[in-house]
Design an enzyme around this catalytic site. Structure first.
Site, PDB file in Angstrom:
ATOM      1  N   ASP A 160       0.855  -1.196   0.000  1.00  0.00           N
ATOM      2  CA  ASP A 160       0.000   0.000   0.000  1.00  0.00           C
ATOM      3  C   ASP A 160       0.891   1.246   0.000  1.00  0.00           C
ATOM      4  O   ASP A 160       1.787   1.385   0.840  1.00  0.00           O
ATOM      5  CB  ASP A 160      -0.866  -0.057   1.277  1.00  0.00           C
ATOM      6  CG  ASP A 160      -1.987   0.966   1.282  1.00  0.00           C
ATOM      7  OD1 ASP A 160      -2.427   1.367   0.192  1.00  0.00           O
ATOM      8  OD2 ASP A 160      -2.429   1.340   2.391  1.00  0.00           O
ATOM      9  N   GLU A 181      -1.395   5.883  -9.160  1.00  0.00           N
ATOM     10  CA  GLU A 181      -2.371   6.861  -8.639  1.00  0.00           C
ATOM     11  C   GLU A 181      -2.268   8.190  -9.379  1.00  0.00           C
ATOM     12  O   GLU A 181      -1.180   8.702  -9.612  1.00  0.00           O
ATOM     13  CB  GLU A 181      -2.174   7.091  -7.128  1.00  0.00           C
ATOM     14  CG  GLU A 181      -3.159   8.129  -6.568  1.00  0.00           C
ATOM     15  CD  GLU A 181      -3.283   8.159  -5.048  1.00  0.00           C
ATOM     16  OE1 GLU A 181      -3.162   7.091  -4.420  1.00  0.00           O
ATOM     17  OE2 GLU A 181      -3.507   9.256  -4.507  1.00  0.00           O
ATOM     18  N   ILE A 213      -9.619  -0.187   2.963  1.00  0.00           N
ATOM     19  CA  ILE A 213     -10.159   0.048   4.307  1.00  0.00           C
ATOM     20  C   ILE A 213      -9.078  -0.199   5.356  1.00  0.00           C
ATOM     21  O   ILE A 213      -8.529  -1.303   5.451  1.00  0.00           O
ATOM     22  CB  ILE A 213     -11.373  -0.879   4.558  1.00  0.00           C
ATOM     23  CG1 ILE A 213     -12.512  -0.492   3.598  1.00  0.00           C
ATOM     24  CG2 ILE A 213     -11.853  -0.774   6.012  1.00  0.00           C
ATOM     25  CD1 ILE A 213     -13.552  -1.552   3.411  1.00  0.00           C
TER      26      ILE A 213
END
Ligand code: G3H
Ligand code: 13P
Ligand code: ZN
Length: 311
Positions: free
Chosen positions: A82, A134, A257
């Site tokens: 991540d 991203e 999450i």
């Protein structure tokens, strides 16, 4: 079942109008709570590890715990880095057995983001690993990086085709109004997401998997337990679940999450300690934390992501 990439998961999720949950993991209890929930409802899973998690638990411990969960549940599980912020951390995770990495070049100018992302993709694809890029910047806190609201920016749909074709990424995280952490909207502000941007991205990249970061809903019952003495969490506001469900029906195939897991775990421990202040056996107070995570993840899979029965 070995650890898998997200390629098949995303193809099925796109076609089926659901999303796969990408849950942040930091220790054994979190991994067990998430994977036991997914096993009960037969959902595919992405377990993601941040730089902070690697620093806290060490890469090898998390990897071995995840391998144990795969053996225990026989679920398709993808292990993902991540918010990798450099080629080096991505390389280290690829070499260390992750099947997916995110290279987050969103803080760089467009051309630099493309250059960095393309370099990671070349290395990753050579080893059979997939890459998330991203475009656009989310507000909020990720480990040491704090992006202020003023520095955040929505994804510009007119840039996505060029970014994807020049980098070769396998999925793309976009900014449509979600943010990291428990304070996503100002008190009194109506939660809103820019579905028009998502629609335009989907139109420009048909069939391409989109990722939503900062997607915790900040579940009130956990906030209330933690906040019982009048703490600052009173102002916490998350993303409404119906908006996440809508995004999952569209091109969003991965929903990230973390904050909800932290709140659920902490609420379990806090509640136990409130009733048993003299207890000092970690197994006793970590059990309700793990139970809360199991309950939370099951509800997410069934009510929000729609990935139950898809493993
Ligand atoms: O988006 C960031 C995740 O919530 C990970 O947080 O960097 O504090 O582990 P962390
Ligand atoms: P939350 O802080 O909303 O849980 O987002 C987590 C995330 O995006 C991890 O990359
Ligand atoms: Zn994120």
């Amino acid at each position: 079942m070995p650890i898998v990439t997200s390629t098949e998961m995303f193809r099925k999720a796109y076609e089926g109008g659901y999303a796969v949950g990408a849950f942040n993991v930091n220790n054994m209890e979190i991994i067990q709570g998430i994977t036991e929930a997914a096993a009960e409802v037969r959902s595919p899973l992405i377990l993601q590890v941040s730089a902070g998690a690697r620093k806290y638990a060490k890469h090898v411990y998390l990897m071995k715990l995840i391998e144990a969960a795969v053996e225990d549940t026989d679920l398709p599980i993808c292990v993902h880095l991540d918010h990798g912020d450099s080629f080096e951390i991505c390389k280290s995770c690829i070499d260390g057995g992750f099947t997916s990495v995110m290279i987050d070049g969103s803080k760089h100018p467009f051309e630099e983001n493309i250059e960095l992302t393309r370099r990671v993709v070349e290395y990753a694809h050579d080893k059979g690993v997939v890459v998330e890029g991203e475009l656009g910047r989310l507000a909020g806190i990720e480990d040491a990086v704090h992006v202020s609201e003023a520095d955040s920016s929505y994804t510009r749909p007119e840039e996505v085709e060029e970014f994807v074709s020049r980098t070769g990424v396998d999925s793309l995280a976009i900014a449509i109004g979600t943010s990291h952490g428990a304070f996503k909207f100002k008190p009194g502000q109506k939660p809103q997401l820019r579905f028009d941007i998502l629609e335009e991205v989907e139109r420009r990249l048909p069939g391409f998997p989109i990722v939503l970061h900062g997607a915790s809903s900040v579940i009130p019952k956990y906030v209330d337990t933690i906040n019982c003495n009048g703490g600052q969490l009173a102002d916490a506001i998350g993303i409404p679940e119906d908006m996440l469900r809508q995004a999952a029906r569209m091109a969003v195939c991965k929903i990230n999450i973390d904050s909800d897991l932290r709140l659920a775990m902490t609420a379990g421990v806090r509640e136990y300690m409130a009733h048993h202040p003299a207890d000092f056996d970690p197994r006793k107070y970590l059990t309700p934390g793990r139970d809360n995570i199991r309950e939370l993840v099951k509800a997410k899979i069934v009510n929000v992501l729609g990935s139950d029965g898809k493993a």
